[in-house]
Motif scaffolding. Structure first.
Motif, PDB file in Angstrom:
ATOM      1  N   VAL A 173       4.799   0.560   7.238  1.00  0.00           N
ATOM      2  CA  VAL A 173       4.075   1.337   8.138  1.00  0.00           C
ATOM      3  C   VAL A 173       3.685   0.338   9.222  1.00  0.00           C
ATOM      4  O   VAL A 173       3.849   0.438  10.611  1.00  0.00           O
ATOM      5  CB  VAL A 173       3.250   2.240   7.809  1.00  0.00           C
ATOM      6  CG1 VAL A 173       2.450   2.886   8.883  1.00  0.00           C
ATOM      7  CG2 VAL A 173       3.647   3.346   6.747  1.00  0.00           C
ATOM      8  N   LEU A 228       4.981  -0.120  13.053  1.00  0.00           N
ATOM      9  CA  LEU A 228       3.910   0.139  14.090  1.00  0.00           C
ATOM     10  C   LEU A 228       3.718  -1.082  15.158  1.00  0.00           C
ATOM     11  O   LEU A 228       3.838  -0.681  16.293  1.00  0.00           O
ATOM     12  CB  LEU A 228       2.785   0.406  13.655  1.00  0.00           C
ATOM     13  CG  LEU A 228       2.443   1.768  12.972  1.00  0.00           C
ATOM     14  CD1 LEU A 228       1.022   1.752  12.225  1.00  0.00           C
ATOM     15  CD2 LEU A 228       2.498   3.032  14.327  1.00  0.00           C
ATOM     16  N   LEU A 230       4.048   9.720  13.233  1.00  0.00           N
ATOM     17  CA  LEU A 230       3.982   9.172  11.791  1.00  0.00           C
ATOM     18  C   LEU A 230       4.316  10.335  10.966  1.00  0.00           C
ATOM     19  O   LEU A 230       3.500  11.285  10.665  1.00  0.00           O
ATOM     20  CB  LEU A 230       2.496   8.547  11.636  1.00  0.00           C
ATOM     21  CG  LEU A 230       2.450   8.029  10.207  1.00  0.00           C
ATOM     22  CD1 LEU A 230       3.460   6.660  10.083  1.00  0.00           C
ATOM     23  CD2 LEU A 230       0.985   7.363  10.364  1.00  0.00           C
ATOM     24  N   THR A 236      -3.976   7.137   9.839  1.00  0.00           N
ATOM     25  CA  THR A 236      -3.554   7.266  11.108  1.00  0.00           C
ATOM     26  C   THR A 236      -4.388   6.595  12.199  1.00  0.00           C
ATOM     27  O   THR A 236      -4.502   5.810  12.954  1.00  0.00           O
ATOM     28  CB  THR A 236      -3.018   8.597  11.561  1.00  0.00           C
ATOM     29  OG1 THR A 236      -2.291   9.063  10.833  1.00  0.00           O
ATOM     30  CG2 THR A 236      -2.604   8.584  12.947  1.00  0.00           C
ATOM     31  N   ALA A 242      -2.840   2.910  12.101  1.00  0.00           N
ATOM     32  CA  ALA A 242      -1.960   3.191  12.896  1.00  0.00           C
ATOM     33  C   ALA A 242      -2.165   3.021  14.614  1.00  0.00           C
ATOM     34  O   ALA A 242      -1.783   2.153  15.123  1.00  0.00           O
ATOM     35  CB  ALA A 242      -1.245   4.604  12.592  1.00  0.00           C
TER      36      ALA A 242
END
Length: 228
Positions: free
Chosen positions: A99, A103, A121, A130, A134
Motif C-alpha cells: 500500500v 501510494l 483506498l 488512511t 496513506a
C-alpha cells in the motif's frame, strides 16, 4: 469516467470487470507482467462468474487497458483505486508495504502529470491507516494537501469469492470514509443506479466497518466449528 485500479488481484479484477460493464474506461496497473499482458488482451487472470465476459467486452469496446507503469495509470484518470494486498505478518499484524509503495508511486505520478484524481483506498486496513499512513505518504510525494488540492477516501469492499459480481451489483452497503464532507462525491456517482444503503463516515469508522465484518465472519466460522 476513467478509473485506474492499482493491484489487479481478486478485488481489482472483479471491480474492473463490473466498471467496464457499466461503461467506464478502466486501466489496470500491476507489477506482474504476464497478468498485465493478459488484461491488455481482454483475458481474465481469475475465475469468477461473468468476469471473463465483461473484460472481453470492455476490451473489444476499447475501454480496457493495462500497464506496469504507475504514471500511465494516473495520467488522465478521474479516480485511482488502490486494491493491493495487505497480507498478515507472522505476529498477526498486517503488512502495508505494498500500500505504501503504491501510494508513493501515485503521488509521484500525480506531481509529474499535474493531474490530481480522487484516490480511493480499498485495501483492508486497520483503523487509522488512511489518516496515519496513506494521507501523509501521498502528501509527501506531491507537496499538496489532501482536502484542499485533492481528496483521499477509504472505500471498503464486501465481495465474496464465487458471488463477487452479484455482491458488487447488489451490495449490502456502500461505505465511504471521508476526511472532508463531499470528498466521496465522485465515487458515489458511479453507484447512482445501484441498490443498497449509502454511508458517509469518518475515515476510521469506514476502516472499522470492514474489520467488524471480517471479525463477525470469523466468529461465525469459529462458532460453527465448535458446534460441529
Amino acid at each position: 469516467m476513467k478509473i485506474s485500479i492499482f493491484g489487479m488481484g481478486y478485488v481489482g479484477v472483479v471491480s474492473a470487470a463490473c466498471l467496464l460493464r457499466d461503461g467506464h474506461h478502466v486501466c489496470g496497473v500491476d507489477t506482474v507482467e504476464p497478468k498485465v499482458k493478459d488484461l491488455a488482451e481482454g483475458l481474465s487472470p481469475i475465475r469468477e462468474t461473468n468476469v471473463p465476459e465483461y473484460l472481453a467486452e470492455g476490451h473489444a469496446a476499447g475501454r480496457l487497458s493495462a500497464t506496469t507503469d504507475p504514471a500511465v495509470g494516473v495520467s488522465g484518470a478521474d479516480m485511482v483505486w488502490i486494491c493491493v494486498g495487505t497480507p498478515s505478518d507472522p505476529d498477526g499484524g498486517i503488512n502495508l508495504s505494498h500500500v505504501e509503495t503504491v501510494l508513493r508511486q501515485i503521488g509521484e505520478a500525480m506531481l509529474a502529470s499535474d493531474n490530481y484524481p480522487l484516490v480511493v483506498l480499498r485495501s483492508t486496513s486497520l483503523p487509522g491507516t488512511t489518516e496515519g499512513l496513506a494521507i501523509p505518504t501521498i502528501e509527501s510525494a506531491t507537496g499538496k494537501r489532501v482536502g484542499e488540492d485533492f481528496h483521499v477516501v477509504f472505500h471498503p469492499e464486501f465481495l465474496r469469492e464465487g458471488t463477487a459480481v452479484a455482491d458488487f451489483d447488489d451490495p449490502p452497503k456502500i461505505v465511504a470514509g471521508e476526511m472532508t464532507p463531499g470528498a466521496a462525491d465522485t465515487l458515489f456517482e458511479i453507484y447512482e443506479k445501484y441498490p443498497g444503503p449509502r454511508f458517509r463516515l469518518a475515515l476510521g469508522e469506514a476502516e472499522m466497518v470492514k474489520y467488524c465484518d471480517n471479525l463477525f465472519h470469523a466468529l461465525k466460522l469459529t462458532f460453527a466449528n465448535e458446534v460441529a
